[in-house]
Design a protein around this motif. Structure first.
Motif, PDB file in Angstrom:
ATOM      1  N   MET A 117       0.847  -1.188   0.000  1.00 26.56           N
ATOM      2  CA  MET A 117       0.000   0.000   0.000  1.00 26.56           C
ATOM      3  C   MET A 117       0.882   1.237   0.000  1.00 26.56           C
ATOM      4  SD  MET A 117      -2.779   1.108   2.811  1.00 26.56           S
ATOM      5  CE  MET A 117      -2.584   2.806   3.241  1.00 26.56           C
ATOM      6  N   VAL A 118       0.581   2.174  -0.907  1.00 29.66           N
ATOM      7  CA  VAL A 118       1.355   3.403  -0.994  1.00 29.66           C
ATOM      8  C   VAL A 118       0.521   4.529  -0.413  1.00 29.66           C
ATOM      9  CG1 VAL A 118       2.488   4.988  -2.593  1.00 29.66           C
ATOM     10  CG2 VAL A 118       2.469   2.554  -3.085  1.00 29.66           C
ATOM     11  N   ALA A 119       1.097   5.245   0.566  1.00 33.69           N
ATOM     12  CA  ALA A 119       0.382   6.376   1.161  1.00 33.69           C
ATOM     13  C   ALA A 119       0.342   7.524   0.154  1.00 33.69           C
ATOM     14  CB  ALA A 119       1.084   6.809   2.435  1.00 33.69           C
ATOM     15  N   SER A 120      -0.691   8.370   0.267  1.00 34.07           N
ATOM     16  CA  SER A 120      -0.809   9.479  -0.677  1.00 34.07           C
ATOM     17  C   SER A 120       0.259  10.528  -0.387  1.00 34.07           C
ATOM     18  CB  SER A 120      -2.197  10.099  -0.573  1.00 34.07           C
ATOM     19  OG  SER A 120      -2.407  10.563   0.734  1.00 34.07           O
ATOM     20  N   LYS A 121       0.640  11.241  -1.428  1.00 29.98           N
ATOM     21  CA  LYS A 121       1.673  12.278  -1.309  1.00 29.98           C
ATOM     22  C   LYS A 121       1.134  13.457  -0.505  1.00 29.98           C
ATOM     23  CE  LYS A 121       4.349  10.185  -4.377  1.00 29.98           C
ATOM     24  NZ  LYS A 121       5.723   9.833  -4.276  1.00 29.98           N
ATOM     25  N   SER A 122       2.013  14.095   0.237  1.00 27.75           N
ATOM     26  CA  SER A 122       1.571  15.165   1.126  1.00 27.75           C
ATOM     27  C   SER A 122       1.684  16.546   0.488  1.00 27.75           C
ATOM     28  CB  SER A 122       2.420  15.152   2.396  1.00 27.75           C
ATOM     29  OG  SER A 122       3.763  15.460   2.074  1.00 27.75           O
ATOM     30  N   GLY A 123       2.495  16.656  -0.555  1.00 27.41           N
ATOM     31  CA  GLY A 123       2.713  17.968  -1.158  1.00 27.41           C
ATOM     32  C   GLY A 123       3.873  18.703  -0.519  1.00 27.41           C
ATOM     33  N   ILE A 124       4.483  18.097   0.508  1.00 23.54           N
ATOM     34  CA  ILE A 124       5.632  18.692   1.191  1.00 23.54           C
ATOM     35  C   ILE A 124       6.887  18.023   0.650  1.00 23.54           C
ATOM     36  CG2 ILE A 124       6.698  19.080   3.459  1.00 23.54           C
ATOM     37  CD1 ILE A 124       3.855  18.818   4.651  1.00 23.54           C
TER      38      ILE A 124
END
Length: 101
Positions: A1-8
């Motif tokens: 499972m890949v966590a969603s990108k945070s934009g940081i």
């Protein structure tokens, strides 16, 4: 499972926020899957020819709960541990089905 990108730019989920694309399944994912025909042919061969001598010995070892010994013997006969595990599973299923009947 890949966590969603945070934009940081730093951290575990770093990176630009993007939407994940749904990719078509690759044909290479089907490699190794048994077709109806091969399953049928193998069952006919098993019915006619029976078990190989090493398979009978393995079944005897499994019945006497010498699983480790059985896996070692099977690995020596088949060449890899993965193949050995698969064969042991297959033979355990056969033993279980004969006990049921």
């Amino acid at each position: 499972m890949v966590a969603s990108k945070s934009g940081i730019a730093v951290g575990l989920n770093k990176g630009h926020i993007t939407t994940r694309r749904e990719l078509k399944p690759k044909p290479s994912n089907k490699i190794g899957a048994a077709s109806k025909r091969t399953v049928f042919v193998k069952s006919i061969i098993r019915e006619v020819a029976g078990f190989a001598p090493y398979e009978r010995r393995l079944m005897e070892l499994i019945k006497n709960s010498k699983d480790k010994r059985a896996k070692k013997l099977c690995k020596n006969k088949l060449g890899s541990f993965l193949r050995a595990k698969k064969k042991i599973e297959e033979l355990q299923a056969v033993i279980a089905s004969t006990r049921r009947h």
